[in-house]
Design a protein around this motif. Structure first.
Motif, PDB file in Angstrom:
ATOM      1  N   MET A 166       0.803  -1.092  -0.032  1.00 19.62           N
ATOM      2  CA  MET A 166      -0.037  -0.103  -0.080  1.00 19.62           C
ATOM      3  C   MET A 166       0.983   1.331  -0.147  1.00 19.62           C
ATOM      4  O   MET A 166       0.597   2.291  -0.729  1.00 19.62           O
ATOM      5  CB  MET A 166      -0.921  -0.068   1.157  1.00 19.62           C
ATOM      6  N   GLU A 167       1.901   1.237   0.839  1.00 19.76           N
ATOM      7  CA  GLU A 167       2.722   2.521   0.909  1.00 19.76           C
ATOM      8  C   GLU A 167       3.420   2.660  -0.436  1.00 19.76           C
ATOM      9  O   GLU A 167       3.365   3.826  -0.898  1.00 19.76           O
ATOM     10  CB  GLU A 167       3.730   2.269   1.885  1.00 19.76           C
ATOM     11  N   GLU A 168       3.957   1.627  -1.022  1.00 20.46           N
ATOM     12  CA  GLU A 168       4.493   2.053  -2.508  1.00 20.46           C
ATOM     13  C   GLU A 168       3.638   2.537  -3.302  1.00 20.46           C
ATOM     14  O   GLU A 168       3.914   3.444  -4.140  1.00 20.46           O
ATOM     15  CB  GLU A 168       4.837   0.398  -3.031  1.00 20.46           C
ATOM     16  N   LYS A 169       2.340   1.860  -3.296  1.00 23.33           N
ATOM     17  CA  LYS A 169       1.083   2.401  -4.461  1.00 23.33           C
ATOM     18  C   LYS A 169       0.783   4.000  -4.086  1.00 23.33           C
ATOM     19  O   LYS A 169       0.512   4.446  -5.046  1.00 23.33           O
ATOM     20  CB  LYS A 169       0.125   1.526  -4.584  1.00 23.33           C
ATOM     21  N   ILE A 170       0.739   3.946  -2.794  1.00 22.84           N
ATOM     22  CA  ILE A 170       0.305   5.306  -2.419  1.00 22.84           C
ATOM     23  C   ILE A 170       1.257   6.416  -2.912  1.00 22.84           C
ATOM     24  O   ILE A 170       0.842   7.336  -3.438  1.00 22.84           O
ATOM     25  CB  ILE A 170      -0.106   5.488  -0.738  1.00 22.84           C
ATOM     26  N   LEU A 171       2.448   6.126  -2.762  1.00 20.87           N
ATOM     27  CA  LEU A 171       3.595   7.010  -2.913  1.00 20.87           C
ATOM     28  C   LEU A 171       3.555   7.397  -4.551  1.00 20.87           C
ATOM     29  O   LEU A 171       3.638   8.488  -4.883  1.00 20.87           O
ATOM     30  CB  LEU A 171       4.814   6.721  -2.482  1.00 20.87           C
ATOM     31  N   ALA A 172       3.272   6.294  -5.254  1.00 18.33           N
ATOM     32  CA  ALA A 172       3.139   6.280  -6.765  1.00 18.33           C
ATOM     33  C   ALA A 172       1.999   7.391  -7.038  1.00 18.33           C
ATOM     34  O   ALA A 172       2.032   8.021  -8.085  1.00 18.33           O
ATOM     35  CB  ALA A 172       2.886   5.066  -7.413  1.00 18.33           C
ATOM     36  N   VAL A 173       1.082   7.238  -6.496  1.00 18.95           N
ATOM     37  CA  VAL A 173      -0.102   8.118  -6.694  1.00 18.95           C
ATOM     38  C   VAL A 173       0.325   9.629  -6.685  1.00 18.95           C
ATOM     39  O   VAL A 173      -0.213  10.433  -7.179  1.00 18.95           O
ATOM     40  CB  VAL A 173      -1.524   7.858  -5.949  1.00 18.95           C
ATOM     41  N   MET A 174       0.915   9.589  -5.402  1.00 24.65           N
ATOM     42  CA  MET A 174       1.323  11.100  -4.747  1.00 24.65           C
ATOM     43  C   MET A 174       2.227  11.573  -5.940  1.00 24.65           C
ATOM     44  O   MET A 174       1.968  12.794  -6.332  1.00 24.65           O
ATOM     45  CB  MET A 174       1.931  11.123  -3.527  1.00 24.65           C
ATOM     46  N   ASN A 175       3.131  10.926  -6.445  1.00 25.94           N
ATOM     47  CA  ASN A 175       4.017  11.264  -7.581  1.00 25.94           C
ATOM     48  C   ASN A 175       3.525  11.435  -8.556  1.00 25.94           C
ATOM     49  O   ASN A 175       3.995  12.720  -9.350  1.00 25.94           O
ATOM     50  CB  ASN A 175       5.236  10.035  -7.548  1.00 25.94           C
ATOM     51  N   GLU A 176       2.434  10.948  -9.127  1.00 23.58           N
ATOM     52  CA  GLU A 176       1.729  11.207 -10.395  1.00 23.58           C
ATOM     53  C   GLU A 176       1.101  12.640 -10.417  1.00 23.58           C
ATOM     54  O   GLU A 176       1.271  13.420 -11.383  1.00 23.58           O
ATOM     55  CB  GLU A 176       0.707  10.223 -10.591  1.00 23.58           C
TER      56      GLU A 176
END
Lengths: 534, 296, 131
Positions: A388-398
């Protein structure tokens, strides 16, 4: 029942995380979890979890007139509820008085009409504002309602510093999902900074913002996107507060969050564990927060919403129970459980009571609150938390790559993503790929949704709202009201004068929400919805 | 609005639907008959990439004309999905600020079979609008890629709208699209990169400056400031004046005729190909071609 | 059957800001060949009726989740009548209790769609209604 075929094709959580048949210890990153109440707070923000303090049971209610709502509040306080939540009608939320042509059909409909201080006084009559915690779900006109609450306390002789509660005051997600925006983004951000900076000084126990992912979630996005979008919104407020001269360690400890909990028990619990450590890290590393309280990711949740079904409505009691459990396992500070008929109507007293009882059963019978973070160390939950942490960070970076959340909102980018997600979710339910019991599986052929009691608004309600509104305006000192309004308008033209004291003055003079909003609109204009779809 | 005005709008809206949906045969049988114009409208074409703010800019240009009591018609074209043949027509809601004005009429159309930024039977629809005595007609193109060149032949003045982020696109477009406009607008100019985009456009346009007596295209910046639109209005007026004195109207009408016939032929060929039995397409190209020409 | 060539206005009357259903149906209609205009939220019945007339649509879909479905439908239909456009079909969708359906039909709703209905069924019903 999972078939052989489903096992072969692999199972994913609703956020798209691969779910292994069994998680073994070597699939974990091996990082230290830390203790509850310590950085990075994966296991919770308090060392003693719910043993020190039980979560707040906070039901969202309020309908019709201030008198009726006041009665319902006293009923709920009697039932053991520990905080009040005020639902406001759409005209108040959008800054229209009940006599506005845009408002006439909706005054008092989905919440209480709170156009001026006189209504606020009725709403809380015989309720001690110093002894309760009150939560207001309002955003576009949040500063006005917050000002009104402070004015009500002033008039009742209650010290401002003793007020506790929360005002949602999160405009960014309104542009994306809930739609009660009023002003363009820039002046809206200013109003929010004004109210937070004011609250830090004058009402230090009151949470002046609740940054909400609940609405984007209910509108269709995944748990990962819910947390990701909400964290970028939160950081946008932090940036605005710093720009206005705020100190991170004075405001950060008063920021709180609000989410939906849907049905995937472990993913939901994990998203909060992941969010806690992302927030703590950013506050400390990017913003240099020193006060440990600035790092705490405090949040409330709502269980139910779009996960509830109109078909076989009693099933919703079970759904809310599971979601309630996920919220507790995730370490929520306050919980709102939807009533089983809420997907369709304003809850009846019976369904509202079951919703409260659900929380009490989990709190006092199930034993899950007896130890802190009972899921901690579970191979699956720690695996999910990491993913979850990895994917949340990816959304924030997008969003960062797009040019920041404000640009993404003004151009309708996030709104468009959300619409597409919502359609995907609908298609998955339609096709049966996503099982919803009673809807696309185990449904009775030709079954009509059955409802027991359906609460109906008193049809005379709207007329009485209008009469009281007119009477208050006739009674007030109109010259003083107009003078207060003019001072507000002049201050609005400056860049950084805090508008809260001027709004409170207006409220004391019984200036209405519609008047305050119209005055500010005349200087700031209105938000233009991009309405970009696909 | 009076009852008669409401009825007139309904009639106009229906005539536009008919004109838009007409088959090639319908167009040919109706051609040269209906929709006489008392006074030709000023036609302004607005093109540029999606998201550049074309609709919002049209709304602002229309607002100043409406304030002077002029009647304004807007034809806004959105792309038809090649997959479903459906469309989302999203331009008109960006003009909501002026939507209440009774002298304004906005119509959204899908591009359907047209691949040049226009819509099917665009000429017919413009004629319908013109017959309803509009002082100004704005034509908003689809705005995807370089193919929106056709707007040139249909309007008096072409405005190309870009945003600061379009800098690289401007470089890539070079001559082609860049030469089609009379007025260039760098919109949302409060964003970084606006000045550079202006310079880029100017440098591309400099390629064709050795054109004595020709129109020297204007390059403007616009933001949400009111003054910007006044300058844009002035540039449009200047171009219209220049045009009145310098453009060979007969040649322009011939261009339009050429365009109309070409579009009808394109669509007719499309109709015939769509109706063709699959087996017919298995023959040599020259046979398919000859057969098609024979049936035209 | 398809909705190709059909012009449909999806509208959000009143102050209700829950626009997901309206956006889903807009996308679904487009995917089935319709030309769709979506108004965005917070529109008056008068605005919706005028847009329907100006755009010469075949149908209007109102999306209401605030409980004001009856008021919003009646107000929109009244405006349409005043503009001599009573022939344009008006559908309504959103959170609408079964008990309220009869009154909506009596007021002139051409069809009622609730959020739990299958999208394909919704489209199929529209195709029949607009054929």
């Amino acid at each position: 029942m999972p078939t052989q075929k489903e096992d072969e094709k692999g199972i994913k959580t609703p956020s798209g995380i691969e779910v292994p048949v069994v998680v073994s210890p070597d699939m974990l990153d091996g990082r230290t979890l830390g203790k509850p109440g310590e950085v990075p707070f994966t296991r919770g923000i308090f060392p003693d979890g719910f043993r020190g303090r039980m979560w707040t049971i906070r039901q969202y209610s309020g309908f019709g007139s201030a008198e009726e709502s006041n009665q319902r509040y006293r009923f709920l306080l009697d039932k053991g509820q520990t905080g009040l939540s005020v639902a406001l009608d759409l005209p108040t939320q959008c800054g229209y008085d009940p006599d506005d042509p845009m408002a006439t059909a909706e005054a008092g409909k989905v919440g209480v009409s709170l156009s001026n201080l006189a209504e606020m006084e009725i709403l809380f009559s015989d309720i001690d504002l110093a002894a309760i915690s009150t939560s207001f779900t309002i955003n576009g006109a949040a500063a006005m309602i917050f000002a009104m609450y402070v004015a009500a306390a002033d008039k009742a002789g209650i010290p401002r510093a003793s007020l506790t509660g929360t005002i949602q005051n999160d405009i960014l997600k309104e542009y994306v999902a809930r739609g009660t925006w009023i002003f363009p983004v820039k002046p809206s951000m200013r109003l929010i900074a004004d109210s937070i900076l004011f609250a830090n000084k004058e009402t230090p126990r009151f949470n002046p913002i609740s940054i909400a992912g609940a609405h984007v979630r209910d509108a269709g996005c995944t748990a990962v996107e819910e947390i990701g979008y909400t964290l970028v919104n939160g950081l946008a407020y932090v940036d605005e507060l710093l720009r206005r001269g705020g100190e991170v360690d004075s405001f950060a400890k008063r920021l709180s969050f609000f989410f939906y909990v849907h049905m995937d028990l472990f993913e939901e619990a994990s998203k909060f564990r992941a969010a806690r450590r992302i927030w703590a890290r950013i506050m400390s590393e990017r913003y240099g927060a020193k006060d440990p309280r600035s790092l705490l990711f405090r949040f409330g949740v709502v269980c139910g919403g779009s996960s509830l079904t109109a078909a076989q409505p009693l099933n919703n009691i079970v759904r809310v129970g599971i979601e309630n459990l996920a919220a507790v396992l995730g370490g929520a500070q306050s919980i709102f459980t939807c009533a089983y008929d809420e997907a369709f109507q304003i809850p009846t007293e019976q369904s509202a009571e079951i919703a409260v009882r659900t929380q009490q059963i989990i709190a006092h019978e199930s034993g899950v609150a007896n130890t802190v973070d009972p899921l901690g160390g579970s191979y699956y939950v720690e695996y999910l938390t990491d993913r979850m942490e990895e994917k949340i960070l990816a959304v924030m970076n997008e969003i960062d790559d797009y040019g920041g959340v404000i640009k993404a909102i003004e151009e309708g980018y996030i709104q468009m993503r959300l619409a597409q997600r919502a359609k995907e979710r609908k298609e998955k339910v339609d096709s049966g790929e996503r099982v919803v019991v009673g809807v696309n599986r185990y449904s009775h052929e030709g079954e009509e949704a059955q409802f027991g009691e359906v609460f109906r608004l008193d049809p005379g309600n709207r007329r009485r709202i209008l009469e009281k509104y007119q009477a208050t305006r006739d009674r007030r000192d109109n010259d003083a009201a107009q003078a207060a309004l003019r001072r507000l308008g002049i201050a609005a033209l400056t860049d950084d004068e805090n508008l809260m004291p001027l709004l409170i003055d207006c409220c004391h003079q019984y200036v209405t929400v519609g008047e305050m909003v119209a005055e500010l609109k005349s200087h700031w204009g209105e938000f233009r919805e991009p309405a970009l779809i696909g | 609005m009076t009852r008669q005005e409401l009825l007139d709008r309904r009639a106009l809206a229906r005539q536009l639907s008919l004109a838009g949906r007409a088959s090639v045969a319908d167009v040919l049988s109706e051609a040269d008959s209906n929709f006489k114009t008392e006074k030709p409208a000023v036609r302004i074409g607005v093109t540029g990439p999606p998201g550049a703010g074309k609709s919002t800019l049209i709304a602002r240009l229309a607002a100043s004309r409406l304030q002077h009591g002029e009647r304004v018609g807007v034809l806004a074209i959105d792309p038809t999905s090649p997959l479903s043949q459906g469309s989302i027509l999203g331009d008109r809601i960006r003009m909501d600020e002026i939507a209440d004005d009774p002298n304004l009429y906005i119509r959204s159309m899908p591009s359907r079979h047209a691949h040049d930024g226009m819509a099917d039977n665009i000429t017919g629809m413009l004629a319908v609008l013109e017959s309803h005595n509009f002082d100004n007609i704005f034509l908003e193109t689809v705005g995807i890629g370089q193919a929106d060149y056709s707007v040139r032949t249909l309007v008096d003045t072409v405005i190309l709208v870009v945003v600061p982020e379009s800098g690289d696109t401007v470089q890539a477009m070079k001559a082609g699209v860049m030469e089609m406009a009379d007025v260039y607008v760098v919109n949302k100019a409060d964003r970084p990169g606006a000045k550079r985009t202006v310079t880029d456009i100017q440098s591309v346009l400099a390629l064709k400056e050795n054109n004595p007596g020709g129109w020297r295209p204007r390059v403007l910046q616009t933001s949400s400031e009111d003054g910007d639109v006044l300058l844009l209005d002035q540039a449009i007026t200047d171009h219209l004046n220049w045009r009145r004195d310098n453009v060979d109207l007969l040649a322009h009408r011939r261009d339009q005729a050429r365009y109309n016939v070409e579009m009808l032929l394109n669509r007719r060929v499309g109709e015939l190909l769509a109706d063709a039995e699959p087996a017919q397409l298995d023959r040599p190209i020259s046979d398919i071609y000859a057969d098609l020409v024979g049936r035209l | 059957m398809s909705l190709q060539g059909k012009r449909i206005l999806i509208a959000k009357p009143g102050l209700d800001g829950h626009d997901v259903g309206a956006k889903i149906i807009t996308l679904a209609l487009r995917d089935h060949g319709a030309d769709v205009i979506y108004t965005g939220i917070r529109k008056s019945p008068d605005y919706i009726a005028r847009t329907a007339v100006d755009e010469d649509v075949d149908a209007v879909g109102l999306s209401v989740l605030s409980g004001s479905h009856q008021e919003m439908l009646v107000a929109t239909l009244d405006q349409m009548k005043a503009m001599d456009a009573a022939d344009i079909k008006v559908f309504i969708g959103g959170t609408i209790p079964p008990d309220d359906h009869a009154a909506l039909v009596a007021a002139g709703a051409a069809g009622i769609f609730t959020s739990e209905m299958n999208l394909e069924d919704t489209i199929a019903r529209l195709e029949v209604a607009l054929a």
